[in-house]
Design an enzyme around this catalytic site. Sequence first.
Site, PDB file in Angstrom:
ATOM      1  CG  ASP A   1      -1.809   1.225   1.281  1.00 14.71           C
ATOM      2  OD1 ASP A   1      -1.886   1.944   0.257  1.00 14.71           O
ATOM      3  OD2 ASP A   1      -2.432   1.460   2.341  1.00 14.71           O
TER       4      ASP A   1
ATOM      5  CE  LYS B   1      -0.193   3.824   3.291  1.00 13.07           C
ATOM      6  NZ  LYS B   1      -1.079   4.408   4.300  1.00 13.07           N
TER       7      LYS B   1
ATOM      8  CG  ASP C   1      -3.156   5.820   2.009  1.00  9.96           C
ATOM      9  OD1 ASP C   1      -3.016   4.592   1.827  1.00  9.96           O
ATOM     10  OD2 ASP C   1      -2.501   6.474   2.850  1.00  9.96           O
TER      11      ASP C   1
ATOM     12  CD  GLU D   1      -5.296   0.661   0.696  1.00 14.96           C
ATOM     13  OE1 GLU D   1      -5.335   1.865   1.018  1.00 14.96           O
ATOM     14  OE2 GLU D   1      -4.837  -0.223   1.432  1.00 14.96           O
TER      15      GLU D   1
ATOM     16  NE  ARG E   1     -11.726   3.271   4.136  1.00 18.32           N
ATOM     17  CZ  ARG E   1     -11.640   4.207   5.074  1.00 18.32           C
ATOM     18  NH1 ARG E   1     -12.571   5.149   5.172  1.00 18.32           N
ATOM     19  NH2 ARG E   1     -10.636   4.213   5.928  1.00 18.32           N
TER      20      ARG E   1
HETATM   21  N1  BES Z   1      -3.143   0.288   5.251  1.00 19.17           N
HETATM   22  C1  BES Z   1      -3.506   1.570   5.743  1.00 19.17           C
HETATM   23  C2  BES Z   1      -3.721   1.583   7.254  1.00 19.17           C
HETATM   24  C3  BES Z   1      -2.486   1.438   8.068  1.00 19.17           C
HETATM   25  C4  BES Z   1      -1.733   2.561   8.384  1.00 19.17           C
HETATM   26  C5  BES Z   1      -2.102   0.230   8.557  1.00 19.17           C
HETATM   27  C6  BES Z   1      -0.599   2.428   9.160  1.00 19.17           C
HETATM   28  C7  BES Z   1      -0.969   0.103   9.326  1.00 19.17           C
HETATM   29  C8  BES Z   1      -0.217   1.196   9.627  1.00 19.17           C
HETATM   30  C9  BES Z   1      -4.782   2.025   5.080  1.00 19.17           C
HETATM   31  O1  BES Z   1      -4.951   1.608   3.765  1.00 19.17           O
HETATM   32  C10 BES Z   1      -4.762   3.514   5.057  1.00 19.17           C
HETATM   33  O2  BES Z   1      -3.930   4.048   4.421  1.00 19.17           O
HETATM   34  N2  BES Z   1      -5.697   4.130   5.756  1.00 19.17           N
HETATM   35  C11 BES Z   1      -5.776   5.529   5.832  1.00 19.17           C
HETATM   36  C12 BES Z   1      -7.227   5.932   5.681  1.00 19.17           C
HETATM   37  C13 BES Z   1      -7.431   7.400   5.439  1.00 19.17           C
HETATM   38  C14 BES Z   1      -6.823   7.826   4.119  1.00 19.17           C
HETATM   39  C15 BES Z   1      -8.911   7.696   5.449  1.00 19.17           C
HETATM   40  C16 BES Z   1      -5.215   5.959   7.174  1.00 19.17           C
HETATM   41  O3  BES Z   1      -5.389   5.254   8.165  1.00 19.17           O
HETATM   42  O4  BES Z   1      -4.560   7.011   7.215  1.00 19.17           O
HETATM   43 ZN    ZN Z   2      -4.004  -0.110   3.254  1.00 20.46          ZN
HETATM   44 MN    MN Z   3      -4.005   2.887   2.389  1.00 22.87          MN
END
Ligand code: BES
Ligand code: ZN
Ligand code: MN
Length: 499
Positions: free
Chosen positions: A269, A276, A346, A348, A350
């Site tokens: 990701d 990111k 990001d 993604e 869901r």
């Molecule tokens: N895979 C990430 C969540 C994550 C972040 C897992 C850090 C482990 C460590 C997920 O896909 C993500 O990026 N979520 C975002 C959502 C936001 C953009 C609404 C997040 O948590 O920042």
């Molecule tokens: Zn993710």
């Molecule tokens: Mn993500």
Amino acid sequence: MRIEFAVPALPETGALVLPIGQDNAFGPLAEEADRLSGGALRRALAASRFTGKKDETLEILAPAGLGLSRLLLVGLGKPEALTLESFEALAGNVSAQLTKTGDSGAVLLLEVPAGCALAPVAIAAAAGLGAALRAYRFDRYRTTEKPDQKPSLTRLTIQTTEPDAAATAFAALEPVLSGVTFTRDLVSEPANKLTPVIFAERCRELAALGLEVTVLDEAQMRALNMGALLGVAQGSANPPRLVSLLWRGAPEAEDQRPLALVGKGVTFDSGGISIKGAAGMEDMKWDMAGAGTVAGVMRVLAGRKAKANVVGVLGLVENMPSGTAQRPGDVVVSASGKTIEVINTDAEGRLVLADALWYAQETFKPRRVIDLATLTGAIIVALGSEYAGLFASEDALAEQLLAAGKVVGEPLWRMPLSDAVDKDMASDIADMKNTGSGRNGGSITGAMFVKRFVGDLPWAHLDIAGVVWSKKDTATVPKGGTAFGVRLLDRFISETCEG
Ligand code: BES
Ligand code: ZN
Ligand code: MN
């Protein structure tokens, strides 16, 4: 590491681990070792602060009168407070400590201390499991390790009054060990070595255990209109896969509907166009842990021939930025027909779950659904790295999951569902956005989004972002991929779906 069981007897060589009760209560063999060494044990105790409290250790090297390389005394604490988990942990810690000493074999003497009500067989098997779980290593990419840097301990003999029964009980836990190992291996693999296609191939190998494995490729997913999952995948050179693993262990059951486990399997990701930051981005190789956990659970069920009908569905994609990647503002049509405005590429996981959940329900008509996903960074802010977040549409299901997590040491903490948060995803152009209007309570937003793709059936969502990778060793989990959730769901299934 090989785990063996034998009757209690002082070994002639190697390392000996002696658990010692609170206030230095000795068992018969500890007494004998003390006598043979001319009282060296009691003198060593007197010269130290060791008092037999839980997790205390005292190492005595080459004790005179005994042929041992070392004697390791380990505190048991209060006998009435001991649980099977305590023995798992004790053996885990001991195996980690001894594996750096150069000893290749060790004996762990497990006499049930007075005042402890646990059965000797169960204790011995739990200790074997703990030692084996802790001995896990992911070292396939280390080529220059010197022999003296490698773990030395290859054999642990657990001494118990009923070694044959203990060996049988330990063998019954082998599927759990294999399932956890399978998941840890998947989670540990870097994203260049575990693409969606390779992940699906690893799943196909599980057919040998009797699982019915189905793999959908991109074209098949397109035919099913999986626009949400495919939107995430479209930026990557590595094509997506959708895997289902069906275990029909209860063909005679009155209610044939399976439990469905659905896992987020983002093999990397990057965030996509909403990219990111560089710091820590390498962690996102384990963004497939939800799918890795589901695969591990299915492996356990097949390995132990569970009397339950369960299907695992894995949504496998890579989230990359490129000229073909989806953009913020794009609208995708999910397989359910619901449309989604992608505000943040990001968010993604869901999107992947939306189509994987639809597929699981449409294809397998489950009785209950549980999804697992490293869905939000916000769950780490809220709960840290010990508890996973649990969202559930029904109290009964929540209670069962909470209870299972407690027994196996993979604890959950229940989080709320919220209609207000659901409304906050309203879009001006589509049925919903893939984010809320702010950052706060992000895990609830994620859960409410996922909930929109689950019909009127009991559903639970485990946000495992904080618990699937550990930065430090714990008693039974070396640092790295933890396989959190494998033992929990195996226990949940044996408690609620079998017998
Ligand atoms: N895979 C990430 C969540 C994550 C972040 C897992 C850090 C482990 C460590 C997920 O896909 C993500 O990026 N979520 C975002 C959502 C936001 C953009 C609404 C997040 O948590 O920042
Ligand atoms: Zn993710
Ligand atoms: Mn993500």
